[in-house]
Write an enzyme that holds these catalytic residues in place. Sequence first.
Site, short mmCIF file in Angstrom:
data_model
loop_
_atom_site.label_atom_id
_atom_site.label_comp_id
_atom_site.label_asym_id
_atom_site.label_seq_id
_atom_site.Cartn_x
_atom_site.Cartn_y
_atom_site.Cartn_z
N GLU A 1 36.43 48.58 56.26
CA GLU A 1 35.36 48.15 55.37
C GLU A 1 34.04 48.27 56.14
O GLU A 1 34.03 48.58 57.33
CB GLU A 1 35.60 46.71 54.88
CG GLU A 1 36.71 46.65 53.85
CD GLU A 1 36.97 45.26 53.31
OE1 GLU A 1 36.90 45.09 52.11
OE2 GLU A 1 37.24 44.35 54.09
N ARG B 1 26.62 45.32 54.34
CA ARG B 1 26.56 45.01 52.91
C ARG B 1 25.15 44.82 52.37
O ARG B 1 24.81 45.29 51.29
CB ARG B 1 27.34 43.71 52.73
CG ARG B 1 28.04 43.60 51.46
CD ARG B 1 29.01 42.46 51.52
NE ARG B 1 30.36 42.95 51.65
CZ ARG B 1 31.43 42.19 51.54
NH1 ARG B 1 31.29 40.90 51.30
NH2 ARG B 1 32.63 42.70 51.66
N HIS C 1 27.23 41.33 46.85
CA HIS C 1 28.16 42.44 47.08
C HIS C 1 27.61 43.66 46.36
O HIS C 1 27.22 43.57 45.19
CB HIS C 1 29.55 42.08 46.55
CG HIS C 1 30.64 42.96 47.08
ND1 HIS C 1 30.74 44.28 46.74
CD2 HIS C 1 31.66 42.72 47.94
CE1 HIS C 1 31.80 44.81 47.36
NE2 HIS C 1 32.36 43.87 48.10
N ARG D 1 27.42 38.39 56.44
CA ARG D 1 28.85 38.34 56.82
C ARG D 1 29.46 39.73 56.91
O ARG D 1 29.27 40.58 56.04
CB ARG D 1 29.61 37.53 55.77
CG ARG D 1 31.09 37.47 55.99
CD ARG D 1 31.73 36.54 54.99
NE ARG D 1 31.59 37.01 53.64
CZ ARG D 1 32.51 37.72 52.99
NH1 ARG D 1 33.64 38.05 53.57
NH2 ARG D 1 32.31 38.10 51.75
N HIS E 1 27.93 37.08 45.61
CA HIS E 1 29.34 37.15 46.01
C HIS E 1 29.75 36.01 46.94
O HIS E 1 30.84 35.47 46.81
CB HIS E 1 29.55 38.50 46.71
CG HIS E 1 30.94 38.75 47.19
ND1 HIS E 1 32.03 38.77 46.35
CD2 HIS E 1 31.43 39.00 48.44
CE1 HIS E 1 33.13 39.02 47.06
NE2 HIS E 1 32.79 39.15 48.33
P1 FAD Z 1 38.03 28.83 47.50
O1 FAD Z 1 39.12 29.78 47.70
O2 FAD Z 1 36.95 29.20 46.56
O3 FAD Z 1 38.67 27.47 47.01
C1 FAD Z 1 37.85 26.38 46.61
C2 FAD Z 1 38.72 25.35 45.97
O4 FAD Z 1 37.97 24.17 45.71
C3 FAD Z 1 39.29 25.77 44.63
O5 FAD Z 1 40.62 25.32 44.57
C4 FAD Z 1 38.42 25.01 43.62
O6 FAD Z 1 39.03 24.78 42.39
C5 FAD Z 1 38.21 23.71 44.38
N1 FAD Z 1 37.06 22.94 43.95
C6 FAD Z 1 35.78 23.35 43.76
N2 FAD Z 1 35.02 22.31 43.35
C7 FAD Z 1 35.84 21.22 43.28
C8 FAD Z 1 35.66 19.86 42.91
N3 FAD Z 1 34.47 19.38 42.50
N4 FAD Z 1 36.73 19.02 42.95
C9 FAD Z 1 37.96 19.47 43.32
N5 FAD Z 1 38.19 20.75 43.67
C10 FAD Z 1 37.14 21.61 43.66
N6 FAD Z 1 36.96 37.46 51.74
C11 FAD Z 1 37.68 38.16 52.63
O7 FAD Z 1 37.75 37.79 53.81
N7 FAD Z 1 38.34 39.29 52.23
C12 FAD Z 1 38.30 39.75 50.95
O8 FAD Z 1 38.92 40.74 50.64
C13 FAD Z 1 37.54 39.02 50.00
N8 FAD Z 1 37.46 39.44 48.72
C14 FAD Z 1 36.83 38.65 47.81
C15 FAD Z 1 36.84 39.02 46.47
C16 FAD Z 1 36.28 38.20 45.50
C17 FAD Z 1 36.30 38.63 44.06
C18 FAD Z 1 35.67 36.98 45.90
C19 FAD Z 1 35.06 36.08 44.88
C20 FAD Z 1 35.61 36.63 47.24
C21 FAD Z 1 36.19 37.45 48.20
N9 FAD Z 1 36.17 37.11 49.55
C22 FAD Z 1 36.89 37.84 50.44
C23 FAD Z 1 35.61 35.84 49.98
C24 FAD Z 1 36.76 34.82 50.17
O9 FAD Z 1 37.73 35.04 49.19
C25 FAD Z 1 36.27 33.40 50.08
O10 FAD Z 1 35.17 33.20 50.91
C26 FAD Z 1 37.36 32.43 50.50
O11 FAD Z 1 38.54 32.69 49.79
C27 FAD Z 1 36.91 31.00 50.28
O12 FAD Z 1 38.01 30.18 50.46
P2 FAD Z 1 37.82 28.62 50.37
O13 FAD Z 1 39.16 28.02 50.60
O14 FAD Z 1 36.70 28.19 51.20
O15 FAD Z 1 37.35 28.39 48.86
C1 SIN Z 2 35.83 43.25 49.16
O1 SIN Z 2 37.02 43.48 48.96
O2 SIN Z 2 34.93 44.09 49.11
C2 SIN Z 2 35.44 41.87 49.48
C3 SIN Z 2 35.58 41.69 50.91
C4 SIN Z 2 34.82 40.49 51.33
O3 SIN Z 2 34.08 39.90 50.56
O4 SIN Z 2 34.97 40.14 52.50
#
Ligand code: FAD
Ligand code: SIN
Length: 519
Positions: free
Chosen positions: A126, A281, A236, A378, A343
């Site tokens: 990437e 990015r 993104h 990032r 994103h």
């Molecule tokens: P999240 O996975 O967002 O989880 C947050 C949790 O908190 C959820 O369960 C939500 O319901 C809960 N929550 C929120 N508010 C409340 C509340 N008030 N009360 C109770 N619960 C609550 N990163 C990579 O490294 N590689 C990738 O390939 C990649 N692809 C991505 C593709 C997409 C489409 C997106 C959107 C992001 C991508 N990212 C990627 C970024 C990465 O996925 C996220 O930064 C990471 O998953 C965040 O994880 P987290 O556990 O911090 O939060």
């Molecule tokens: C992607 O698959 O392009 C998302 C990767 C990332 O947000 O780190």
Amino acid sequence: MFSLTDFDVLDLPSKSYDAIVVGSGAAGLFCAIVLKELGLNPCVLTKSSATESSTNLAQGGIAVALPKEDSPEIHFNDTLKAGAGLVNPKMARILTEEGVKRVIDLIRWGAEFEKTPEGLLKFTKEAAHSVPRIVYYRDKTGEEVERTLLNRYRGELLEGARVKELLIKEGRCYGVLAEFNGELTAFYAPVTVIATGGAAGLYLKNTNPPTSTGDGISAALRWGALLSDLEFVQFHPTAFCDGEECFLISEAVRGEGAVLIDRHGRRFMGDYHHLWELAPRDVVTRAIESQKELTGGEVFLDFRPIEKRGIDIYERFPTITKKLLEKGIDPKKEPVPITPVAHYYIGGVSVDTFGRSSITGLFAVGEASCTGVHGANRLASNSLLECIVFGNRAAYGVYRDFMYLSRDFAEIRVKAEAFPVRSSSTFGLSEVKKIMWGKVGIVRNAEKLTAAIEKLSEIALSNSPWEVRSAATLGLAVAVSAMRREESRGGHFRSDFPYEREEFRKHSRFSLADLERLL
Ligand code: FAD
Ligand code: SIN
């Protein structure tokens, strides 16, 4: 404190645990798994179903120094370079070194990443990575990570528990206040971990699930925790949007050979950066915006060079190609119109190497936190890695602090009166999203930010529903942070200060005192 809810905990139904983890994405679940394994009794609260998270939507994969030609040192240097002078080197060392062990933990717990016929891990590339180092599962790596972690976690998890406020008294956190089963409930614990993800969902056009409204970051700010680097929102470059409904087209698509072309069919990225489509990015995002303006037309992502390399795009990218086919676009036959959208939130709750915030008993992990590993921009696929590395470390931090914090909640009285409203007008979340997109978006300037600050302050103090006021409060903090950074760096671009300025090579901070001065 800037509470948005009236309550007196002593009047409320309550539950108590050793630790409360708010959020069931990669960060929260990894932390909760380790807490349980360390012998504590955690409870994960999540506002929707357990799988509704950014984690579950992740496409590209997880960056990790596992390839033969790679090392944590090379990964560290790539991370540093992408972060435009603001990466915290100590944190980035931890990320790239411990990341190797944590990805192996995922594999040990059953995660299936792509392998060669000989059974070795496959790696994709990437943007801004000097070697292919992304482990992945088709274009649904996130689903695989979420599945693995949910399967491994043996503790209590409550779905439909929406955290609204923190229970903070005299600089210590005693748990959270959540809406659960239709009533306000006090969840007590000596230690609370915010793992609520980011807030890119506050932008009109974004890749995130509807749950990404920054509730945890906003609550932490309103109850006194220090936040940092809020102005750095990552856009993104490649999403497909049908009106305001957008979905991500992974960077891995460009990593496998897809190219960006303008309305004349010209491949233009070389005009902007020597790494072409795999430039950082923020560079690709602004190049697309600029090319759209120069040519007066759309920009497209052409998948066909991937097919020329003998890779079947339906097989390699099943989720993306299926969605495009549903929209009437066959990427095997035609270029796909794309646009940059919000994103990822680089900023968040400021934490130490074990996830501790500035409030005793309150931790933050994952996208809701700010460890400083991403600097101003990032590196792709470093965020899932951050979630599992710092999710794990936070569990050890919690274990340590748990020993010294009181577990007697009988006498704790946290009572709050909601911050008074100043106007009877009501607004919807869509108004906040429009302001963030139009005025605090990819290209910012003092005029737009002044308008945003004025309107978001009004919404924060209006008679609007809780989630709108919470969103406006966080949006306001982002807009003010963006106003204060009078330079362009990484994901933050100011048309009125279009260059990096040495005096701004520092992390920004935003506190409750800042908020109180504004409101
Ligand atoms: P999240 O996975 O967002 O989880 C947050 C949790 O908190 C959820 O369960 C939500 O319901 C809960 N929550 C929120 N508010 C409340 C509340 N008030 N009360 C109770 N619960 C609550 N990163 C990579 O490294 N590689 C990738 O390939 C990649 N692809 C991505 C593709 C997409 C489409 C997106 C959107 C992001 C991508 N990212 C990627 C970024 C990465 O996925 C996220 O930064 C990471 O998953 C965040 O994880 P987290 O556990 O911090 O939060
Ligand atoms: C992607 O698959 O392009 C998302 C990767 C990332 O947000 O780190």
